[in-house]
Write a protein that holds these residues in place. Structure first.
Motif, PDB file in Angstrom:
ATOM      1  N   ASP A   1      -3.570 -15.939   8.696  1.00 55.28           N
ATOM      2  CA  ASP A   1      -3.697 -15.832  10.162  1.00 55.28           C
ATOM      3  C   ASP A   1      -2.409 -16.279  10.985  1.00 55.28           C
ATOM      4  O   ASP A   1      -2.664 -16.896  11.850  1.00 55.28           O
ATOM      5  CB  ASP A   1      -4.965 -16.351  10.673  1.00 55.28           C
TER       6      ASP A   1
ATOM      7  N   ARG B   1      -6.993 -17.563   2.771  1.00 49.13           N
ATOM      8  CA  ARG B   1      -8.085 -16.758   2.473  1.00 49.13           C
ATOM      9  C   ARG B   1      -7.562 -15.427   1.877  1.00 49.13           C
ATOM     10  O   ARG B   1      -6.934 -14.906   2.370  1.00 49.13           O
ATOM     11  CB  ARG B   1      -9.146 -16.573   3.493  1.00 49.13           C
ATOM     12  N   GLU B   2      -8.338 -15.130   0.603  1.00 48.22           N
ATOM     13  CA  GLU B   2      -7.800 -13.965   0.133  1.00 48.22           C
ATOM     14  C   GLU B   2      -8.898 -12.852   0.650  1.00 48.22           C
ATOM     15  O   GLU B   2      -9.831 -13.197   1.565  1.00 48.22           O
ATOM     16  CB  GLU B   2      -8.194 -13.857  -1.427  1.00 48.22           C
ATOM     17  N   ASP B   3      -8.418 -11.388   0.502  1.00 47.91           N
ATOM     18  CA  ASP B   3      -9.283 -10.538   0.976  1.00 47.91           C
ATOM     19  C   ASP B   3     -10.838 -10.653   0.761  1.00 47.91           C
ATOM     20  O   ASP B   3     -11.873 -10.042   1.559  1.00 47.91           O
ATOM     21  CB  ASP B   3      -8.919  -9.055   0.484  1.00 47.91           C
TER      22      ASP B   3
ATOM     23  N   GLU C   1       0.665  -1.159   0.063  1.00 49.82           N
ATOM     24  CA  GLU C   1      -0.018  -0.029  -0.023  1.00 49.82           C
ATOM     25  C   GLU C   1       1.012   1.339  -0.017  1.00 49.82           C
ATOM     26  O   GLU C   1       1.853   1.214   0.610  1.00 49.82           O
ATOM     27  CB  GLU C   1      -0.878   0.022   1.317  1.00 49.82           C
TER      28      GLU C   1
ATOM     29  N   ASP D   1       1.942 -15.164  11.938  1.00 55.79           N
ATOM     30  CA  ASP D   1       2.901 -14.014  12.364  1.00 55.79           C
ATOM     31  C   ASP D   1       4.200 -14.394  11.958  1.00 55.79           C
ATOM     32  O   ASP D   1       4.492 -15.931  12.016  1.00 55.79           O
ATOM     33  CB  ASP D   1       2.995 -13.703  13.721  1.00 55.79           C
TER      34      ASP D   1
ATOM     35  N   ARG E   1      -0.661 -12.220   7.544  1.00 52.78           N
ATOM     36  CA  ARG E   1      -1.479 -12.341   8.918  1.00 52.78           C
ATOM     37  C   ARG E   1      -3.146 -12.374   8.217  1.00 52.78           C
ATOM     38  O   ARG E   1      -3.932 -13.077   8.617  1.00 52.78           O
ATOM     39  CB  ARG E   1      -1.506 -11.129   9.625  1.00 52.78           C
ATOM     40  N   GLU E   2      -3.348 -11.612   7.107  1.00 51.04           N
ATOM     41  CA  GLU E   2      -4.575 -11.419   6.586  1.00 51.04           C
ATOM     42  C   GLU E   2      -4.968 -12.805   5.702  1.00 51.04           C
ATOM     43  O   GLU E   2      -6.034 -13.230   5.730  1.00 51.04           O
ATOM     44  CB  GLU E   2      -4.759 -10.313   5.394  1.00 51.04           C
ATOM     45  N   GLU E   3      -3.804 -13.504   4.961  1.00 49.66           N
ATOM     46  CA  GLU E   3      -4.289 -14.500   4.376  1.00 49.66           C
ATOM     47  C   GLU E   3      -4.048 -15.946   4.989  1.00 49.66           C
ATOM     48  O   GLU E   3      -5.121 -16.799   4.821  1.00 49.66           O
ATOM     49  CB  GLU E   3      -3.090 -14.642   3.247  1.00 49.66           C
TER      50      GLU E   3
ATOM     51  N   ARG F   1       1.731  -7.965   7.226  1.00 54.86           N
ATOM     52  CA  ARG F   1       0.102  -7.596   7.126  1.00 54.86           C
ATOM     53  C   ARG F   1      -0.293  -8.627   6.399  1.00 54.86           C
ATOM     54  O   ARG F   1      -1.548  -9.565   6.654  1.00 54.86           O
ATOM     55  CB  ARG F   1      -0.021  -6.187   6.602  1.00 54.86           C
ATOM     56  N   GLU F   2       0.126  -8.839   5.088  1.00 52.49           N
ATOM     57  CA  GLU F   2      -0.435  -9.850   3.897  1.00 52.49           C
ATOM     58  C   GLU F   2      -0.545 -11.306   4.641  1.00 52.49           C
ATOM     59  O   GLU F   2      -1.526 -12.010   4.371  1.00 52.49           O
ATOM     60  CB  GLU F   2       0.170  -9.973   2.802  1.00 52.49           C
TER      61      GLU F   2
END
Length: 118
Positions: free
Chosen positions: A61, A109-111, A43, A63, A57-59, A54-55
């Motif tokens: 979960d 999982r994608e956004d 970003e 660390d 963690r988002e995709e 971040r990605e």
């Protein structure tokens, strides 16, 4: 995929023995599966290492730590019948949770909520 722009991305290879961790995708226009490491868009104003954390963690979960910058690649490709162009920062890293090192396959999982296999 946005047209007529070069996307800045970050990915991580997560090396394990002689393998790397990749997500499986499918291009319905070509009728082919493709594979790519975990990661995503950087970003505006975000450092690539922070985007990778971040990605991941988002995709999935998870660390990560011990991020090691490997290099940068340029990728020009066709996906779903459209031309894409990316500049990709590539890292290696380690998972804080050994679960991700012990599994041969798991789901992310994608956004948009779409699941993918790793």
């Amino acid at each position: 995929m946005k047209k007529d722009i070069i996307r800045p991305l970050v990915i991580c290879v997560f090396q394990k023995d002689e393998s790397i961790l990749v997500a499986e995708g499918f291009d319905p226009v070509k009728g082919d599966h493709y594979y790519r490491p975990i990661g995503g868009g950087i970003e505006y104003g975000e450092r690539s290492a922070d985007a990778l954390i971040r990605e991941v963690r988002e995709e999935i979960d998870a660390d990560i730590y011990n991020l090691i910058y490997i290099g940068t690649v340029e990728n020009i490709f066709t996906l779903n019948g459209e031309l894409g162009h990316e500049i990709v920062q590539v890292y290696d890293a380690s998972f804080t949770d050994p679960f991700f090192n012990d599994k041969d396959e798991f789901e992310g999982r994608e956004d948009n909520g779409e699941a993918f296999k790793l």
